[in-house]
Design a protein around this motif. Structure first.
Motif, PDB file in Angstrom:
ATOM      1  N   VAL A   4      23.090 -16.941  17.948  1.00 42.61           N
ATOM      2  CA  VAL A   4      22.103 -17.300  16.919  1.00 42.61           C
ATOM      3  C   VAL A   4      20.728 -16.847  17.389  1.00 42.61           C
ATOM      4  CG1 VAL A   4      21.023 -19.173  15.628  1.00 42.61           C
ATOM      5  CG2 VAL A   4      23.470 -19.293  16.196  1.00 42.61           C
ATOM      6  N   ILE A   5      20.066 -16.043  16.578  1.00 49.50           N
ATOM      7  CA  ILE A   5      18.680 -15.658  16.853  1.00 49.50           C
ATOM      8  C   ILE A   5      17.803 -16.471  15.917  1.00 49.50           C
ATOM      9  CG2 ILE A   5      16.990 -13.792  16.855  1.00 49.50           C
ATOM     10  CD1 ILE A   5      19.283 -11.860  17.429  1.00 49.50           C
ATOM     11  N   ALA A   6      16.902 -17.246  16.502  1.00 45.77           N
ATOM     12  CA  ALA A   6      16.111 -18.167  15.690  1.00 45.77           C
ATOM     13  C   ALA A   6      14.760 -18.434  16.334  1.00 45.77           C
ATOM     14  CB  ALA A   6      16.862 -19.489  15.511  1.00 45.77           C
ATOM     15  N   ARG A   7      13.801 -18.812  15.491  1.00 47.37           N
ATOM     16  CA  ARG A   7      12.541 -19.335  16.012  1.00 47.37           C
ATOM     17  C   ARG A   7      12.759 -20.821  16.210  1.00 47.37           C
ATOM     18  NH1 ARG A   7       7.330 -18.297  16.882  1.00 47.37           N
ATOM     19  NH2 ARG A   7       5.827 -20.002  16.618  1.00 47.37           N
ATOM     20  N   CYS A   8      12.553 -21.271  17.449  1.00 48.43           N
ATOM     21  CA  CYS A   8      12.894 -22.654  17.767  1.00 48.43           C
ATOM     22  C   CYS A   8      12.047 -23.178  18.924  1.00 48.43           C
ATOM     23  CB  CYS A   8      14.378 -22.766  18.125  1.00 48.43           C
ATOM     24  SG  CYS A   8      14.829 -21.795  19.599  1.00 48.43           S
ATOM     25  N   SER A   9      12.032 -24.484  19.049  1.00 52.94           N
ATOM     26  CA  SER A   9      11.488 -25.144  20.233  1.00 52.94           C
ATOM     27  C   SER A   9      12.641 -25.899  20.882  1.00 52.94           C
ATOM     28  CB  SER A   9      10.343 -26.097  19.874  1.00 52.94           C
ATOM     29  OG  SER A   9      10.770 -27.088  18.957  1.00 52.94           O
ATOM     30  N   VAL A  10      12.523 -26.145  22.190  1.00 47.32           N
ATOM     31  CA  VAL A  10      13.631 -26.750  22.924  1.00 47.32           C
ATOM     32  C   VAL A  10      13.099 -27.860  23.826  1.00 47.32           C
ATOM     33  CG1 VAL A  10      15.555 -26.330  24.508  1.00 47.32           C
ATOM     34  CG2 VAL A  10      14.829 -24.515  22.934  1.00 47.32           C
ATOM     35  N   ASP A  11      13.795 -28.998  23.795  1.00 50.05           N
ATOM     36  CA  ASP A  11      13.447 -30.116  24.670  1.00 50.05           C
ATOM     37  C   ASP A  11      14.687 -30.558  25.425  1.00 50.05           C
ATOM     38  OD1 ASP A  11      10.545 -31.113  23.963  1.00 50.05           O
ATOM     39  OD2 ASP A  11      11.504 -30.585  22.069  1.00 50.05           O
ATOM     40  N   TYR A  12      14.527 -30.739  26.744  1.00 49.55           N
ATOM     41  CA  TYR A  12      15.614 -31.250  27.570  1.00 49.55           C
ATOM     42  C   TYR A  12      15.244 -32.667  27.972  1.00 49.55           C
ATOM     43  CZ  TYR A  12      19.365 -31.363  31.007  1.00 49.55           C
ATOM     44  OH  TYR A  12      20.508 -31.685  31.701  1.00 49.55           O
ATOM     45  N   VAL A  13      16.129 -33.613  27.656  1.00 48.45           N
ATOM     46  CA  VAL A  13      15.870 -35.017  27.950  1.00 48.45           C
ATOM     47  C   VAL A  13      16.987 -35.524  28.844  1.00 48.45           C
ATOM     48  CG1 VAL A  13      15.493 -37.303  26.979  1.00 48.45           C
ATOM     49  CG2 VAL A  13      14.785 -35.274  25.693  1.00 48.45           C
ATOM     50  N   GLY A  14      16.648 -35.896  30.073  1.00 50.90           N
ATOM     51  CA  GLY A  14      17.652 -36.366  31.016  1.00 50.90           C
ATOM     52  C   GLY A  14      16.983 -36.799  32.297  1.00 50.90           C
ATOM     53  N   ARG A  15      17.592 -36.406  33.440  1.00 49.86           N
ATOM     54  CA  ARG A  15      16.985 -36.742  34.728  1.00 49.86           C
ATOM     55  C   ARG A  15      15.586 -36.154  34.836  1.00 49.86           C
ATOM     56  NH1 ARG A  15      21.768 -34.304  38.142  1.00 49.86           N
ATOM     57  NH2 ARG A  15      21.655 -32.933  36.323  1.00 49.86           N
ATOM     58  N   LEU A  16      15.400 -34.975  34.232  1.00 49.19           N
ATOM     59  CA  LEU A  16      14.098 -34.332  34.144  1.00 49.19           C
ATOM     60  C   LEU A  16      13.815 -34.035  32.682  1.00 49.19           C
ATOM     61  CD1 LEU A  16      14.472 -31.761  37.070  1.00 49.19           C
ATOM     62  CD2 LEU A  16      13.226 -33.927  37.140  1.00 49.19           C
ATOM     63  N   SER A  17      12.539 -33.882  32.348  1.00 43.93           N
ATOM     64  CA  SER A  17      12.170 -33.501  30.990  1.00 43.93           C
ATOM     65  C   SER A  17      11.541 -32.119  31.025  1.00 43.93           C
ATOM     66  CB  SER A  17      11.182 -34.512  30.386  1.00 43.93           C
ATOM     67  OG  SER A  17      11.801 -35.781  30.253  1.00 43.93           O
ATOM     68  N   ALA A  18      11.893 -31.292  30.032  1.00 40.15           N
ATOM     69  CA  ALA A  18      11.340 -29.939  29.952  1.00 40.15           C
ATOM     70  C   ALA A  18      11.140 -29.588  28.493  1.00 40.15           C
ATOM     71  CB  ALA A  18      12.278 -28.940  30.617  1.00 40.15           C
ATOM     72  N   HIS A  19      10.114 -28.791  28.220  1.00 37.69           N
ATOM     73  CA  HIS A  19       9.798 -28.423  26.834  1.00 37.69           C
ATOM     74  C   HIS A  19       9.512 -26.934  26.744  1.00 37.69           C
ATOM     75  CE1 HIS A  19       8.144 -28.552  22.788  1.00 37.69           C
ATOM     76  NE2 HIS A  19       7.058 -27.950  23.230  1.00 37.69           N
ATOM     77  N   LEU A  20      10.127 -26.290  25.774  1.00 42.62           N
ATOM     78  CA  LEU A  20       9.826 -24.895  25.441  1.00 42.62           C
ATOM     79  C   LEU A  20       9.171 -24.881  24.069  1.00 42.62           C
ATOM     80  CD1 LEU A  20      13.211 -23.191  26.469  1.00 42.62           C
ATOM     81  CD2 LEU A  20      11.036 -23.031  27.694  1.00 42.62           C
ATOM     82  N   PRO A  21       7.933 -24.397  23.952  1.00 38.45           N
ATOM     83  CA  PRO A  21       7.250 -24.371  22.655  1.00 38.45           C
ATOM     84  C   PRO A  21       7.924 -23.375  21.711  1.00 38.45           C
ATOM     85  CG  PRO A  21       5.971 -23.205  24.305  1.00 38.45           C
ATOM     86  CD  PRO A  21       7.097 -23.860  25.043  1.00 38.45           C
ATOM     87  N   PRO A  22       7.588 -23.421  20.431  1.00 36.96           N
ATOM     88  CA  PRO A  22       8.245 -22.545  19.452  1.00 36.96           C
ATOM     89  C   PRO A  22       8.109 -21.064  19.804  1.00 36.96           C
ATOM     90  CG  PRO A  22       7.010 -24.264  18.325  1.00 36.96           C
ATOM     91  CD  PRO A  22       6.646 -24.360  19.780  1.00 36.96           C
ATOM     92  N   ALA A  23       9.217 -20.343  19.686  1.00 41.65           N
ATOM     93  CA  ALA A  23       9.267 -18.903  19.905  1.00 41.65           C
ATOM     94  C   ALA A  23      10.610 -18.403  19.393  1.00 41.65           C
ATOM     95  CB  ALA A  23       9.097 -18.552  21.386  1.00 41.65           C
ATOM     96  N   THR A  24      10.726 -17.088  19.235  1.00 42.64           N
ATOM     97  CA  THR A  24      11.995 -16.501  18.809  1.00 42.64           C
ATOM     98  C   THR A  24      12.889 -16.336  20.032  1.00 42.64           C
ATOM     99  OG1 THR A  24      10.920 -15.329  16.985  1.00 42.64           O
ATOM    100  CG2 THR A  24      13.093 -14.539  17.676  1.00 42.64           C
ATOM    101  N   ARG A  25      14.115 -16.900  19.951  1.00 40.73           N
ATOM    102  CA  ARG A  25      15.013 -16.910  21.096  1.00 40.73           C
ATOM    103  C   ARG A  25      16.452 -16.666  20.652  1.00 40.73           C
ATOM    104  NH1 ARG A  25      11.502 -21.499  22.142  1.00 40.73           N
ATOM    105  NH2 ARG A  25      10.100 -20.978  23.877  1.00 40.73           N
ATOM    106  N   LEU A  26      17.294 -16.375  21.643  1.00 38.28           N
ATOM    107  CA  LEU A  26      18.729 -16.232  21.425  1.00 38.28           C
ATOM    108  C   LEU A  26      19.416 -17.510  21.891  1.00 38.28           C
ATOM    109  CD1 LEU A  26      21.434 -14.679  20.949  1.00 38.28           C
ATOM    110  CD2 LEU A  26      21.199 -13.816  23.294  1.00 38.28           C
ATOM    111  N   LEU A  27      20.216 -18.106  21.011  1.00 31.98           N
ATOM    112  CA  LEU A  27      21.016 -19.274  21.349  1.00 31.98           C
ATOM    113  C   LEU A  27      22.465 -18.822  21.480  1.00 31.98           C
ATOM    114  CD1 LEU A  27      19.529 -21.751  18.703  1.00 31.98           C
ATOM    115  CD2 LEU A  27      18.655 -21.229  20.997  1.00 31.98           C
TER     116      LEU A  27
END
Length: 219
Positions: A4-27
């Motif tokens: 899937v090629i999409a413009r998206c943001s990504v958040d990881y919620v768990g032992r650590l937290s991480a955030h990727l701001p909106p951009a076009t990416r491959l899923l």
């Protein structure tokens, strides 16, 4: 495999937290259930990922990928440009060159190369993401995963890191230590391995084969 090629943001919620701001990416969603997020750089390494086993819950505008520990990879979709699935079939796996395959065989027959009291559990120990070259036990009975290369480079360390992450979720194996074994280990690979708690072992192929060099050397 689903791409899937999409413009998206990504958040990881768990032992650590991480955030990727909106951009076009491959899923990338693989048949083993893993989900990874890629940018148009960094070679093969994803920006973020969730290893199997995990479940994917697709809702309007958002994917929630949750593993058995309850950690969540949340992908918020702003626009989808392409959504394609392919059936790749069963992969025959990596075919090692003759020296590397023989080196693995010799180390399996001589596990004390890694230390006194080491024993072999099995070769090609299968995980959900591929086979670990050697699974051993150390003198204290602890599990040790060994990745064998002819030339040790960063990609080999990354490969072993993924195996260790998965194997350490198995209560029958954990804790699992890692050994990166090669005839030659690049300095960058050694630094990365040691930073991740992986022990590096340089092995002498000729010595393992019982060959003693008779030519004159300077050192």
């Amino acid at each position: 495999m689903r791409l899937v090629i999409a413009r998206c943001s990504v958040d990881y919620v768990g032992r650590l937290s991480a955030h990727l701001p909106p951009a076009t990416r491959l899923l990338m969603v693989k048949a083993d259930g893993s989900v990874s997020v890629h940018a148009d750089d960094r070679a093969y390494k994803p920006l973020n990922w969730m290893s199997p086993p995990c479940r994917i819950k697709e809702e309007p505008g958002v994917w929630r990928v949750v593993n058995k520990a309850g950690e969540e990879l949340r992908i918020t979709l702003e626009e989808i440009f392409q959504d394609t699935s392919y059936e790749l079939g069963v992969d025959p796996g990596l075919v090692k060159d003759g020296v590397e395959a023989h080196l693995q065989e010799l180390l399996a027959a001589n596990p004390t190369t890694f230390g006194e009291g080491y024993t072999l559990v099995r070769r090609e120990y299968m995980t959900a993401i591929g086979p670990v070259d050697l699974l051993c036990r150390d003198a204290a009975g602890g599990s040790v995963a060994v990745e064998v290369k002819r030339r040790g480079e960063i990609d080999g360390v990354e490969q072993l890191t993924r195996y260790l992450e998965l194997m350490n979720r198995d209560p029958l194996l954990a804790p699992v230590a890692g050994i990166f074994a090669a005839q030659e280990i690049k300095p960058q690979a050694r630094v990365l391995a040691e930073d991740r708690g992986i022990r590096c072992v340089v092995v002498d192929y000729d010595k393992l084969r019982g060959i003693v060099r008779d030519e004159l050397t300077l050192f």
